[in-house]
Design a protein around this motif. Structure first.
Motif, PDB file in Angstrom:
ATOM      1  N   ASP A 364       0.829  -1.210   0.000  1.00 32.96           N
ATOM      2  CA  ASP A 364       0.000   0.000   0.000  1.00 32.96           C
ATOM      3  C   ASP A 364       0.862   1.256   0.000  1.00 32.96           C
ATOM      4  O   ASP A 364       0.529   2.254  -0.661  1.00 32.96           O
ATOM      5  N   GLN A 367       1.913   2.101  -3.407  1.00 29.52           N
ATOM      6  CA  GLN A 367       0.848   2.614  -4.271  1.00 29.52           C
ATOM      7  C   GLN A 367       0.642   4.117  -4.118  1.00 29.52           C
ATOM      8  O   GLN A 367       0.233   4.792  -5.064  1.00 29.52           O
ATOM      9  N   VAL A 368       0.934   4.670  -2.938  1.00 26.21           N
ATOM     10  CA  VAL A 368       0.672   6.093  -2.727  1.00 26.21           C
ATOM     11  C   VAL A 368       1.905   6.972  -2.947  1.00 26.21           C
ATOM     12  O   VAL A 368       1.790   8.204  -2.960  1.00 26.21           O
ATOM     13  N   TYR A 498      -2.469   9.405  13.612  1.00 23.35           N
ATOM     14  CA  TYR A 498      -3.492   8.523  13.056  1.00 23.35           C
ATOM     15  C   TYR A 498      -3.260   7.111  13.585  1.00 23.35           C
ATOM     16  O   TYR A 498      -2.122   6.696  13.800  1.00 23.35           O
ATOM     17  N   SER A 504      -8.274  -1.726   5.309  1.00 25.85           N
ATOM     18  CA  SER A 504      -8.784  -0.758   4.337  1.00 25.85           C
ATOM     19  C   SER A 504      -8.489   0.694   4.746  1.00 25.85           C
ATOM     20  O   SER A 504      -8.630   1.612   3.932  1.00 25.85           O
ATOM     21  N   ASP A 505      -8.062   0.903   5.995  1.00 27.94           N
ATOM     22  CA  ASP A 505      -7.769   2.257   6.471  1.00 27.94           C
ATOM     23  C   ASP A 505      -6.467   2.815   5.913  1.00 27.94           C
ATOM     24  O   ASP A 505      -6.315   4.036   5.806  1.00 27.94           O
ATOM     25  N   VAL A 507      -4.451   3.014   3.121  1.00 27.50           N
ATOM     26  CA  VAL A 507      -4.244   3.879   1.961  1.00 27.50           C
ATOM     27  C   VAL A 507      -4.859   5.258   2.164  1.00 27.50           C
ATOM     28  O   VAL A 507      -4.182   6.283   1.956  1.00 27.50           O
ATOM     29  N   PRO A 508      -6.137   5.370   2.574  1.00 24.67           N
ATOM     30  CA  PRO A 508      -6.682   6.727   2.777  1.00 24.67           C
ATOM     31  C   PRO A 508      -5.963   7.500   3.881  1.00 24.67           C
ATOM     32  O   PRO A 508      -5.784   8.723   3.766  1.00 24.67           O
ATOM     33  N   ILE A 509      -5.515   6.824   4.935  1.00 24.01           N
ATOM     34  CA  ILE A 509      -4.770   7.519   5.991  1.00 24.01           C
ATOM     35  C   ILE A 509      -3.429   8.009   5.456  1.00 24.01           C
ATOM     36  O   ILE A 509      -3.009   9.143   5.734  1.00 24.01           O
ATOM     37  N   LYS A 511      -2.685   8.793   2.395  1.00 23.67           N
ATOM     38  CA  LYS A 511      -2.923   9.921   1.489  1.00 23.67           C
ATOM     39  C   LYS A 511      -3.219  11.196   2.274  1.00 23.67           C
ATOM     40  O   LYS A 511      -2.712  12.280   1.942  1.00 23.67           O
ATOM     41  N   GLU A 512      -4.055  11.078   3.315  1.00 27.34           N
ATOM     42  CA  GLU A 512      -4.382  12.253   4.113  1.00 27.34           C
ATOM     43  C   GLU A 512      -3.149  12.760   4.852  1.00 27.34           C
ATOM     44  O   GLU A 512      -2.891  13.976   4.910  1.00 27.34           O
ATOM     45  N   CYS A 524       0.476   1.811  12.989  1.00 27.25           N
ATOM     46  CA  CYS A 524      -0.083   0.727  12.183  1.00 27.25           C
ATOM     47  C   CYS A 524       0.277  -0.627  12.790  1.00 27.25           C
ATOM     48  O   CYS A 524       1.423  -1.090  12.668  1.00 27.25           O
TER      49      CYS A 524
END
Length: 545
Positions: A364, A367-368, A498, A504-505, A507-509, A511-512, A524
């Protein structure tokens, strides 16, 4: 002008942008001189962090990073980062304050013989005892630090010498001319490559230091030779290239071990033996080796080259390519091997397990991050997964401490990376053990305006040691500890925190967090049961035929 002021003028002459360090009584004259200099002094929270910042600055820029400490405990705190730079081939100049020369002959407060102490962890070091020698010592320090193989040097400045009147000017910086390889050596290499049925390129950190990535890609592509990179050679060829077999260097058998099993010639390009012992990939001393580097080959019974090409790496590769008449293609097993490696990597893309598997975290993260963005890996179990699964398009986009393998490098290193590349995304990937070693430098990061993400692989213990203990003894001991609430810890420092609570959390975390204008910390939880599973798979690994 005093000696400290002359020293700072010499640093300016060397193009120094930053000095990382802590103030102390015995370096006050240098700090005062820096007040009137364009050089920015970065006040850190620990001397080890200062040295790590200089270490990573040097590795990313090729110019010596500079760190400063006072005497005694300040200097001993500096040593870990200095040693790391020296073994990882990063140019670094360490400057220490010292007691006055009038106190060195007696037992004196905080006095240590720092020249003797730093000798084992530097390429060269010296004490300034005459103000007029300052320009020569500084010029020599930078020349040695930045010459191949780069490393650390140390300058010790006694307090009374720093304050003495000094006359002189910085010395002119000499240009480092390229050194070219001997024709007969390149001919020998070309003949061996042309005859080889199944050659393999092993690309190391020296290829990156020499900015030889484009030459490596052209050489491999034109001759159809698969490429393996070391941990510190990531990005020497894009991981998407059809000839890229990704990373070697794990202490256990992996897919890439099959490539070494089948090869009849290893072409080592910019490979330093400290990156991955040849006894691991050539234990029986049966693989012929061609050594292409800026330096002569180190002596090792498993690394005896049949041809040694010493000189500018890009020029050497170009000239060998011109002389080679190889028309072959990679053996089918190499193509199959790449397929297996990629399938193993891709299988974690949709994994939903929690705590999250380390392969999924690294997938992940990849990917970002863009092709030029930078990951600084700390040392621990997560490092092995980053080495195996974080693949690079460009050189110096995934930095791994591997020669000295010092825990605590990620956060200070990320500060330096962000200073060098303020527009790029930077992630410090660390275990919870490594995080707690230099987490205080997050205050430094906030103060100097370096917004990066710290991604903590949280398992509540020293995961790499647990992995090795389980392998060797069948159980583990003394490796568990308790952590603070990392989110509250970050918030208490004025950062963003965070916590990842499902697969599922992440990738969006990420990015933010990467979009924030302050440093952020992501807690994590990681499932390191995968370590034992990897060991079990490596014991029964079969190679494609």
């Amino acid at each position: 002008m005093n000696t400290a002021e002359l020293l700072v003028k010499c640093l300016e002459n060397e193009g120094v942008e930053y000095v990382f360090g802590l103030p102390g009584e015995e370096n006050m004259a240098v700090l005062e001189a820096l007040q009137h200099s364009p050089i920015q002094f970065i006040t850190t929270r620990h001397e080890q962090g200062a040295a790590f910042m200089a270490d990573v600055y040097g590795r990313l820029t090729g110019k010596a990073g500079v760190c400063l400490s006072t005497l005694g405990p300040g200097a001993t705190n500096l040593m870990t980062g200095v040693a790391d730079a020296n073994l990882d081939g990063a140019p670094l100049v360490a400057i220490t304050g010292q007691v006055g020369t009038d106190r060195m002959h007696i037992e004196s407060h905080q006095y240590l013989d720092l020249v003797a102490m730093f000798a084992p962890v530097t390429k060269w070091n010296a004490q300034i005892v005459r103000p007029s020698n300052t320009p020569e010592i500084v010029r020599k320090a930078f020349k040695i630090a930045q010459s191949e193989k780069p490393g650390a040097v140390h300058i010790d400045l006694p307090e009374n010498i720093a304050e003495m009147a000094a006359a002189g000017q910085p010395l002119q910086r000499d240009k480092q001319e390229k050194v070219y390889s001997a024709y007969h050596s390149m001919n020998e290499a070309a003949i061996a490559i042309s005859k080889a049925k199944n050659p393999l390129i092993l690309a190391g950190n020296g290829a990156l230091r020499a900015s030889a990535s484009e030459a490596v890609i052209e050489f491999a592509t034109q001759l159809n030779i698969p490429v393996v990179n070391t941990f510190m050679g990531k990005g020497s060829i894009p991981y998407t290239h059809p000839l890229a077999l990704w990373t070697t260097g794990l202490q256990k058998r992996d897919f890439i071990s099959c490539a070494f099993d089948e090869t009849d010639l290893v072409i080592a390009i910019g490979y330093d033996l400290i990156e991955y012992s040849p006894k691991k990939w050539n234990p029986n001393q049966t693989i012929p080796i061609i050594h292409i580097s800026s330096m002569s080959a180190e002596i090792d019974s498993s690394y005896i080259p049949i041809a040694e090409i010493v000189g500018d790496i890009s020029d050497s590769l170009t000239e060998i390519l011109r002389r080679s008449d190889r028309r072959g293609k990679p053996e089918p097993h190499a193509i199959e091997l790449r397929t297996e490696i990629r399938q193993d990597y891709e299988q974690y893309a949709g994994d939903t397990g929690y705590p999250i598997k380390p392969q999924k975290i690294v997938y992940d993260l990849r990917q970002v991050m863009g092709p030029d963005d930078i990951v600084i890996s700390d040392v621990g179990a997560h490092k092995m997964w980053i080495a195996r699964h974080y693949h690079c398009d460009r050189p110096n986009t995934c930095l791994i401490s591997n020669g000295f393998a010092a825990m605590g490098i990620a956060i200070p290193g990320a500060i330096a990376a962000k200073l060098v590349n303020p527009k790029l995304k930077v992630v410090a990937a660390t275990g919870d053990g490594g995080f707690m070693m230099n987490c205080q430098e997050l205050e430094t990061a906030l103060r100097v305006g370096t917004a990066f993400v710290t991604l903590v692989f949280n398992d509540g213990g020293y995961g790499l040691i647990e992995w090795k203990q389980e392998d060797q003894f069948g159980h583990s001991s003394y490796i568990k500890f308790n952590n603070p609430d990392f989110v509250k810890f970050a918030e208490s420092m004025g950062l963003k925190g965070y916590r990842v609570e499902s697969a599922s959390d992440l990738v969006p975390i990420l990015k933010e967090a990467l979009a924030q204008d302050v440093p952020t910390v992501i807690d994590c939880p990681v499932d390191y049961r995968e370590n034992a599973r990897f060991t079990q798979r490596s014991q029964v690994l079969s190679c494609p035929i």
